[in-house]
Design a protein around this motif. Structure first.
Motif, PDB file in Angstrom:
ATOM      1  N   SER B   2       0.851  -1.189   0.000  1.00  0.00           N
ATOM      2  CA  SER B   2       0.000   0.000   0.000  1.00  0.00           C
ATOM      3  C   SER B   2       0.880   1.229   0.000  1.00  0.00           C
ATOM      4  O   SER B   2       1.987   1.209   0.507  1.00  0.00           O
ATOM      5  CB  SER B   2      -0.865   0.034   1.253  1.00  0.00           C
ATOM      6  N   GLY B   4       1.520   4.697   1.690  1.00  0.00           N
ATOM      7  CA  GLY B   4       1.140   5.248   2.982  1.00  0.00           C
ATOM      8  C   GLY B   4       0.771   4.150   3.958  1.00  0.00           C
ATOM      9  O   GLY B   4       1.243   3.035   3.871  1.00  0.00           O
ATOM     10  N   LEU B   5      -0.075   4.485   4.885  1.00  0.00           N
ATOM     11  CA  LEU B   5      -0.505   3.511   5.877  1.00  0.00           C
ATOM     12  C   LEU B   5      -1.988   3.264   5.710  1.00  0.00           C
ATOM     13  O   LEU B   5      -2.785   4.198   5.734  1.00  0.00           O
ATOM     14  CB  LEU B   5      -0.253   4.048   7.286  1.00  0.00           C
ATOM     15  N   PRO B   6      -2.393   2.008   5.526  1.00  0.00           N
ATOM     16  CA  PRO B   6      -3.820   1.763   5.342  1.00  0.00           C
ATOM     17  C   PRO B   6      -4.598   2.036   6.615  1.00  0.00           C
ATOM     18  O   PRO B   6      -4.178   1.662   7.701  1.00  0.00           O
ATOM     19  CB  PRO B   6      -3.875   0.280   4.972  1.00  0.00           C
ATOM     20  N   GLY B   7      -5.690   2.704   6.474  1.00  0.00           N
ATOM     21  CA  GLY B   7      -6.521   3.039   7.625  1.00  0.00           C
ATOM     22  C   GLY B   7      -7.358   4.241   7.286  1.00  0.00           C
ATOM     23  O   GLY B   7      -7.563   4.559   6.120  1.00  0.00           O
ATOM     24  N   LEU B   8      -7.786   4.916   8.308  1.00  0.00           N
ATOM     25  CA  LEU B   8      -8.682   6.039   8.054  1.00  0.00           C
ATOM     26  C   LEU B   8      -7.917   7.357   8.102  1.00  0.00           C
ATOM     27  O   LEU B   8      -8.375   8.340   8.665  1.00  0.00           O
ATOM     28  CB  LEU B   8      -9.851   6.045   9.033  1.00  0.00           C
ATOM     29  N   GLY B  11      -5.870   8.808   3.120  1.00  0.00           N
ATOM     30  CA  GLY B  11      -6.028   7.759   2.104  1.00  0.00           C
ATOM     31  C   GLY B  11      -7.353   7.031   2.258  1.00  0.00           C
ATOM     32  O   GLY B  11      -8.048   6.769   1.276  1.00  0.00           O
ATOM     33  N   GLY B  12      -7.709   6.717   3.501  1.00  0.00           N
ATOM     34  CA  GLY B  12      -8.972   6.044   3.760  1.00  0.00           C
ATOM     35  C   GLY B  12     -10.153   6.916   3.395  1.00  0.00           C
ATOM     36  O   GLY B  12     -11.107   6.470   2.754  1.00  0.00           O
TER      37      GLY B  12
END
Lengths: 343, 138
Positions: B2, B4-8, B11-12
């Motif tokens: 992914s 960045g960092l997946p989450g909210l 990007g989320g």
């Protein structure tokens, strides 16, 4: 009895993969559609990779000397490919029986140069594998599906993707100028005006890092690869609409979210109120929705729920490696140049 | 992998907004004859996942506020069913807009720079090709 698709060659780069390459080759040859040939590039292994691959039914080619990277081994094999399509599969990855049959139709559209499938860890035992399992359910089950709707999947994953051979050659094959050759190739194809598709029904199962040592090697490669590709492709990326937005937002999160997770939140917890640490889990209920949705389709709700806490541990580690990569690449100007395998 | 960092993070939020807007974009594709029932199936699936994510966020906030009220941490319990605080959402959406517009602006600046460079190059080529003055015409 499976059908042979004469238009397809599968290449499998392998360096000391004797434990897994046999199973990979068998899964390629036993699917509902099999390629005309499976070529394993034994990159001068010392553990009997060649014998294991040949025993499973692959043709093995050996470069004159170790190519030093997955990209090098794949491009070495590409010179000998004569079929219309070429598929890259990692030597630690097995495919679902219908994966090839499901993925190939994406290339029926002549504008499509590459297609990739869904990825899930083969083993889901350690905290790192469990974290990766949830991360993939979220990333492939929601993010990448949305990106595909807009015609711009971020990356055709290197462990399982198929390419139109002519377009792949025009793009120069797989380059080792970055640590993430699959991202480099995907963005090069976009810059050349080609399309890339994501086919979630085609599923592959790579072996993911089971311990922190292997995970560190992989995350170091991925995080440096992302930063290197942004630096390399930023100009053409600006003209690529939706992909530009995905990368810009991803880059923002890589910097700001990592700083928040690793520096800001611990500092605030110490200085203001320990309850601030709950912020690490603030998005948990929202993330759970696409994860459970995807897991339910696979009948794996129990596995997803039991793995869910591991995701938050992995996310912290991801953040640490991302910050380190940004600092080394942009501030210290010390790019990662040596390809170190770690699944 | 992914970005960045997946989450909210942003990007989320960007993915959720993209999923919510996808039916509108698909309508324009449909007018161009580029849509299909399979695409619509995918789009509605993502749309409802995104709706469910927003609904769960609201329910979580609602539950947290009721719990805080019951514990006496806040004075009054929420009266309605909407509990997502608008200020943080607005700030995050504003931030997302800034990042997206910043990237678009960078594209615009790059195009202008390229156009200027191309004009300068063609002008200097033109000067090079200009015929030398013919002495017989003097």
């Amino acid at each position: 009895m499976n059908r042979i698709d004469e238009r397809l060659t599968v290449i499998v780069p392998a360096y000391n993969e004797s434990e897994s390459v046999g199973e990979t080759v068998e899964s390629l040859l036993q699917g509902t559609v099999r390629p005309s040939e499976v070529v394993v590039i034994d990159d001068c292994s010392t553990d009997g990779t060649r014998e294991a691959a040949e025993a499973a039914g692959a043709r093995v080619v050996v470069p004159p000397e170790n190519t030093g990277s997955k990209a090098g081994a794949q491009t070495f094999a590409l010179a000998g490919v004569s079929t219309e399509m070429v598929m890259a599969v990692d030597a630690d990855t097995t495919l679902a029986p219908d994966a090839i049959e499901t993925l190939l139709p994406a290339l029926d559209d002549p504008a499509v140069a590459a297609a990739c499938g869904f990825v899930l860890p083969k083993d889901v035992d350690s905290v790192w594998e469990r974290g990766r399992y949830v991360e993939y359910l979220l990333s492939f089950g929601f993010f990448k599906r949305v990106q595909d709707t807009y015609g711009k999947p971020l990356i055709a994953s290197g462990c399982f993707s198929v390419y139109r051979t002519a377009e792949l050659r025009k793009a120069g094959g797989w380059s080792n100028r970055t640590m993430a050759e699959d991202m480099d190739l995907t963005w090069t194809l976009y810059a050349r005006g080609c399309q890339v598709r994501f086919v979630p029904e085609a599923v592959s199962y790579p072996i993911e890092p089971h311990d922190l040592g292997f995970l560190s090697k992989q995350l170091r490669r991925w995080s440096h690869g992302f930063v290197q590709n942004v630096r390399l492709h930023w100009q053409p990326l600006l003209g690529l609409g939706y992909l530009r937005s995905v990368v810009a937002v991803g880059f923002w999160d890589a910097v700001i979210a990592s700083l928040a997770y690793l520096i800001l939140l611990p500092a605030l917890a110490v200085l203001v109120d320990p309850l601030i640490l709950f912020a690490y889990l603030i998005d948990a209920p929202v993330i759970l929705v696409p994860v459970l949705w995807q897991a339910a389709n696979r009948g794996e709700i129990g596995r997803a729920l039991s793995s869910f806490p591991s995701f938050f541990v992995l996310r912290l580690v991801n953040g640490a490696f991302m910050l380190s990569a940004l600092f080394r690449e942009f501030v210290l100007r010390r790019p990662l140049l040596v390809y170190e395998k770690g699944h | 992998m992914s970005a960045g960092l997946p989450g909210l993070g942003l990007g989320g939020l960007f993915a959720v907004i993209s999923a919510l807007l996808a039916p509108l974009f698909e309508l324009s594709r449909m007018r161009r004859g580029e849509s299909s029932p399979d695409r619509w199936r995918q789009i509605w699936r993502q749309f409802f996942v995104a709706i469910a994510m927003v609904a769960v966020l609201n329910l979580t906030m609602l539950g947290a506020l009721h719990l805080a009220s019951a514990l006496g941490l806040i004075a009054t319990a929420p009266s309605g069913i909407l509990a997502i605080p608008l200020a943080p959402v607005g700030i995050t959406a504003g931030l997302l807009s800034v990042v997206l517009l910043g990237a678009k602006l960078a594209h615009g600046v790059r195009e202008i720079v390229r156009a200027l460079a191309a004009r300068r190059a063609s002008r200097s080529r033109g000067i090079g090709r200009e015929p030398l003055p013919d002495s017989s015409q003097r």
